[in-house]
Design a protein around this motif. Structure first.
Motif, PDB file in Angstrom:
ATOM      1  N   TYR A 142      67.781  78.731 -51.750  1.00  9.23           N
ATOM      2  CA  TYR A 142      68.993  77.109 -52.345  1.00  9.23           C
ATOM      3  C   TYR A 142      67.496  75.816 -52.272  1.00  9.23           C
ATOM      4  O   TYR A 142      67.674  74.826 -53.821  1.00  9.23           O
ATOM      5  N   ARG A 143      66.639  76.010 -51.751  1.00  7.76           N
ATOM      6  CA  ARG A 143      65.755  75.049 -51.379  1.00  7.76           C
ATOM      7  C   ARG A 143      64.958  75.310 -52.810  1.00  7.76           C
ATOM      8  O   ARG A 143      64.367  74.359 -53.377  1.00  7.76           O
ATOM      9  N   GLU A 144      64.921  76.376 -53.063  1.00  7.74           N
ATOM     10  CA  GLU A 144      63.927  76.739 -54.804  1.00  7.74           C
ATOM     11  C   GLU A 144      64.412  77.581 -55.189  1.00  7.74           C
ATOM     12  O   GLU A 144      63.472  76.951 -56.318  1.00  7.74           O
ATOM     13  N   ASN A 145      65.014  77.198 -55.955  1.00 11.40           N
ATOM     14  CA  ASN A 145      65.993  77.754 -57.337  1.00 11.40           C
ATOM     15  C   ASN A 145      67.368  76.698 -57.291  1.00 11.40           C
ATOM     16  O   ASN A 145      67.774  76.609 -58.419  1.00 11.40           O
ATOM     17  N   LYS A 146      68.169  76.071 -56.238  1.00 14.59           N
ATOM     18  CA  LYS A 146      69.328  75.022 -56.640  1.00 14.59           C
ATOM     19  C   LYS A 146      70.126  75.965 -57.476  1.00 14.59           C
ATOM     20  O   LYS A 146      71.535  75.277 -57.875  1.00 14.59           O
ATOM     21  N   ASP A 147      70.335  77.060 -57.221  1.00 14.73           N
ATOM     22  CA  ASP A 147      71.840  77.979 -58.151  1.00 14.73           C
ATOM     23  C   ASP A 147      72.654  78.108 -56.741  1.00 14.73           C
ATOM     24  O   ASP A 147      72.958  78.003 -55.806  1.00 14.73           O
ATOM     25  N   ARG A 148      73.677  76.648 -56.460  1.00 17.33           N
ATOM     26  CA  ARG A 148      75.394  76.799 -56.242  1.00 17.33           C
ATOM     27  C   ARG A 148      75.687  77.827 -56.074  1.00 17.33           C
ATOM     28  O   ARG A 148      76.557  77.887 -54.995  1.00 17.33           O
ATOM     29  N   LYS A 149      75.986  78.656 -57.306  1.00 15.06           N
ATOM     30  CA  LYS A 149      76.605  79.889 -57.160  1.00 15.06           C
ATOM     31  C   LYS A 149      76.250  81.014 -56.211  1.00 15.06           C
ATOM     32  O   LYS A 149      76.988  81.398 -55.443  1.00 15.06           O
ATOM     33  N   ALA A 150      74.500  80.876 -56.389  1.00 14.59           N
ATOM     34  CA  ALA A 150      74.471  81.577 -55.137  1.00 14.59           C
ATOM     35  C   ALA A 150      74.497  81.137 -53.653  1.00 14.59           C
ATOM     36  O   ALA A 150      74.514  81.773 -52.652  1.00 14.59           O
ATOM     37  N   LEU A 151      74.764  80.098 -53.479  1.00 18.05           N
ATOM     38  CA  LEU A 151      74.557  79.670 -51.681  1.00 18.05           C
ATOM     39  C   LEU A 151      76.129  79.406 -51.621  1.00 18.05           C
ATOM     40  O   LEU A 151      76.665  79.741 -50.867  1.00 18.05           O
TER      41      LEU A 151
END
Length: 539
Positions: free
Chosen positions: A179-188
């Protein structure tokens, strides 16, 4: 930046402590290591020097906080013992993390994040078996007050709990990292949902086992005695006959014709008695008076004993101590079973408390340190042990007690050896008074609940100053007699002759981890170090 890393390490220590019984909630353990993992990664991927030393010091800080908060109570037994246990145990944990750091510098993440859990569990297994053994903070112990979560310990033992904690920590670390790398909230969100399932599924399985497990209808009726004698001012100043008369009086409050066992604490008979002549002592006849009144009663009590070897030129046993006169003597922390039959049964405690009952690496350290252990409140006279577990069998041959003395109840696979000998219930005798009214005796009682689940054996626990208790095969505490109370408890608890998966196969998870850790470590040594990478920018 160093300040931030120190904060992260401190947070890890506080979270680990917050998850510990009996005051804590083990849910904190599932993300406790994440702050330290991020601190270590930042150091590893930096261009600074002395990365290994910095990682080691951060880990030492984290584990020092954890050890200090959870085991400071050793102070009441020995100030030196407390500092030694906390500082050395912290050192060992930090060294494990240092090994991980060096392996992580050589291997890709998919491998070094597997290496960390397996090397940690390998360390926990090692800590069960060497001379400085101190497995009090093995991660799987943390669920001892939440037994509804871990009924599957009958298949895995406590190492199943350690692995559970590490799997979720590692996966959450990877999710936050991505998440820190790509800020993808869905993946989080997906990642967090997966980890919630990894937590929930074992708990649900445990609840199902809890609801469906049925205890045997076959019972043993037991009275446990709690004399509440202060070991610092009374216990070792009172003769054994006076002690046994008091014990009989306390037990008589609960004894009836249906009573099968009376169980008294560790070292109840505190005045040293020759084990080979105990048959003829007055205290033995006092205790046997109960069996004369109630012929089916069996009395199990702890006793300090010794065996003297006269005119022996060579050391007669590995643990024998030389007397000033030139003879040899073995000292025993023993349990003895007495009934109307004059053939006594003995068991000798074999998992000894470091420094107090056992001079670790005595052949090497004694010539170097002399009487330092004695000067610091310990002993230079190592107590004798027996190589194999024994069970104590009742007069009618129906009841087979596992005589577990004090510290031995912390060792899961060790306790299974009694069950393999067909013990159908566990009898824990202990003297927890050394730690005062602190978390020490509370944690010790709590850990006993794990042994009940692993072996599916009911427990009768007699503690000198408390807490004495009865525990069922699901790890539920049925009855207790509180700390610093004098009296007795009576209950009928279920017997069991079946052997669980864990009893049969023991610490197989830990053994697999030792193998896997060794293979990954050797691979890390064999390959060239991977090229440096840099941390992604933090927005």
């Amino acid at each position: 930046m160093l300040k931030n890393k120190l904060v992260l390490a401190t947070i890890t220590g506080l979270l680990l402590a917050a998850g510990w019984p009996t005051y804590g909630l083990p849910i904190f353990l599932f993300f406790a290591f994440i702050p330290l993992l991020f601190a270590e990664k930042e150091i590893r991927l930096s261009d600074k020097k002395r990365k290994g030393l910095k990682s080691f010091l951060l880990a030492y800080l984290a584990f020092l906080v954890w050890n200090s908060i959870t085991t400071w109570w050793i102070w009441y037994s020995s100030a030196f013992g407390m500092f030694f246990a906390i500082l050395v145990n912290t050192l060992l944990m930090a060294l494990v993390f240092l090994v991980f750091h060096h392996v992580a510098r050589r291997l890709p993440q998919r491998l070094h994040l597997i290496f960390l859990p397996v090397i940690w569990i390998a360390f926990e297994k090692f800590h069960l078996n060497w001379d400085f053994s101190w497995p009090w903070l093995n991660l799987g112990n943390a669920f001892s007050n939440h037994t509804a979560w871990i009924q599957w310990y009958e298949y895995t033992g406590v190492f199943g709990g350690s692995l559970w904690v590490w799997i979720i920590n590692i996966l959450l670390f990877k999710i936050i990292e991505k998440y820190r790398e790509n800020k993808d909230r869905k993946a989080l969100s997906r990642g967090i949902a997966i980890n919630v399932l990894l937590f929930a599924v074992p708990v649900i399985i445990s609840m199902i086992i809890l609801k469906t497990y049925k205890e045997s209808s076959e019972k043993v009726n037991i009275v446990v005695v709690q004399p509440n004698v202060d070991p610092y001012t009374e216990k070792f100043d009172q003769d054994n006959v006076t002690t046994t008369n008091e014990l009989v009086a306390i037990a008589a409050e609960k004894i009836g014709p249906e009573t099968d066992f009376v169980i008294a604490p560790e070292t109840t008979l505190a005045m040293l008695t020759p084990i080979d002549k105990f048959q003829f002592t007055r205290e033995k006849f006092v205790l046997q008076s109960l069996a004369r009144k109630y012929p089916d009663i069996n009395v199990l009590t702890g006793a300090d004993m010794y065996r003297l070897y006269l005119n022996s030129k060579e050391r007669p046993s590995k643990t024998a101590n030389k007397t000033r006169r030139g003879d040899w003597v073995d000292y025993y922390n023993a349990a003895v079973l007495i009934n109307r039959d004059d053939s006594l049964q003995f068991y000798i405690k074999s998992k000894l408390v470091v420094g107090v009952e056992n001079f670790p690496f005595k052949s090497v350290l004694e010539p170097l340190l002399g009487d330092i252990m004695l000067d610091l409140g310990g002993t230079v006279a190592t107590k004798g042990i027996q190589e194999e577990r024994d069970i104590l069998i009742s007069q009618n041959k129906k009841f087979k007690a596992a005589p577990i003395i004090c510290y031995e109840s912390v060792y899961g696979e060790y306790v299974t050896d009694y069950v393999k000998k067909d013990a159908n219930f566990l009898a824990i005798i202990t003297n927890d008074a050394w730690w005062n009214n602190t978390q020490g005796h509370k944690q010790h009682l709590s850990y006993a609940r794990l042994r009940a689940i692993e072996t599916r054996r009911s427990i009768a626990r007699s503690a000198n100053t408390g807490i004495s208790a009865f525990i069922d095969q699901k790890g539920n505490v049925l009855k207790t007699l509180g700390y610093e109370l004098k009296g007795s408890l009576q209950a009928s608890i279920s017997l069991n002759s079946e052997k669980t998966f864990y009893v049969k196969y023991g610490d197989y998870i830990a053994r697999l981890c030792v193998l896997l850790a060794g293979l990954i470590f050797l691979y890390a040594i064999a390959i060239k170090r991977k090229p440096k990478a840099s941390l992604p920018p933090v927005k």
